[in-house]
Write an enzyme that holds these catalytic residues in place. Structure first.
Site, short mmCIF file in Angstrom:
data_model
loop_
_atom_site.label_atom_id
_atom_site.label_comp_id
_atom_site.label_asym_id
_atom_site.label_seq_id
_atom_site.Cartn_x
_atom_site.Cartn_y
_atom_site.Cartn_z
CB SER A 1 -1.13 8.15 2.90
OG SER A 1 -2.02 8.82 3.75
NE ARG B 1 4.84 12.78 -4.05
CZ ARG B 1 4.46 13.30 -2.89
NH1 ARG B 1 3.21 13.68 -2.73
NH2 ARG B 1 5.32 13.46 -1.91
CG HIS C 1 -1.47 10.27 -1.32
ND1 HIS C 1 -1.34 11.63 -1.33
CD2 HIS C 1 -1.73 9.93 -0.03
CE1 HIS C 1 -1.50 12.11 -0.10
NE2 HIS C 1 -1.73 11.09 0.70
#
Length: 206
Positions: A14, A36, A39
């Site tokens: 990812s 992050r 994500h």
């Protein structure tokens, strides 16, 4: 149909995909935070709206490594932060929002519980603030900073919403304190936790 089953490999893949699509230039320490944030939301717009001031990632890493007291405004953010990794650093994390004392303070002072929780966090000598939901908490914290009562080591201020969220983040961004914020209405407890975890993982070497 082939698919990845290993959770670490899923995360790694990812991040590879996200990183390949990012156009804005970030420093090496900022990139993990951006990855992050995107994500955790599936939203590439965080590339454009996230803001770093006064080297917050570097300061955050050193502060966490030294052991510190962390405040978060919601149980959702609290649950999203990796406590095992945090304990490696002998740091502690606190969410006061449902404590009876906070209910009483908010009732007596006629303020929100989030504001009352900030009052307690300031009294307790908290150095790191992770705010993802309540603009009133961030407004309250900024008031303490403006009055010279507290100077946090790091503030992750990403409250979400249409009433006060954008304004509270703008006030924070103008203050001379290490901070990570987002422009506009976007944010949330999941984003706040993701940003903190990114810094935490760099601190503990994950």
């Amino acid at each position: 149909m082939k698919y990845i089953k290993d959770p670490l490999k899923i995360e790694e893949k990812s991040f590879e995909i996200i990183k390949s699509n990012i156009k804005r230039k970030f420093t090496l320490d900022e990139i993990p935070v951006v990855l992050r944030a995107i994500h955790s939301t599936g939203d590439y717009d965080y590339e454009n709206i996230i803001r770093f001031k006064n080297k917050p990632v570097n300061v955050g890493i050193e502060t966490i490594r030294g052991g510190t007291k962390v405040f978060t405004d919601t149980k959702m953010a609290l649950s999203g932060i990796n406590k095992k990794s945090l304990l490696i650093t002998e740091s502690s994390i606190h969410c006061y929002i449902d404590e009876e004392e906070i209910y009483e303070i908010s009732r007596l002072k006629k303020i929100t519980r989030s504001m009352a929780a900030i009052d307690k966090a300031v009294e307790d000598g908290t150095e790191v603030f992770v705010i993802g939901n309540a603009p009133t908490a961030l407004f309250r914290l900024c008031e303490y900073i403006e009055k010279g009562i507290i100077l946090p080591k790091l503030i992750i201020g990403v409250p979400v919403g249409f009433v006060g969220a954008e304004e509270s983040k703008e006030i924070l961004y103008k203050l001379d304190v290490p901070s990570i914020t987002t422009k506009g209405t976007k944010g949330g407890s999941n984003v706040a936790a993701a940003i903190f975890n990114a810094i935490l993982y760099m601190a503990v070497g994950r």
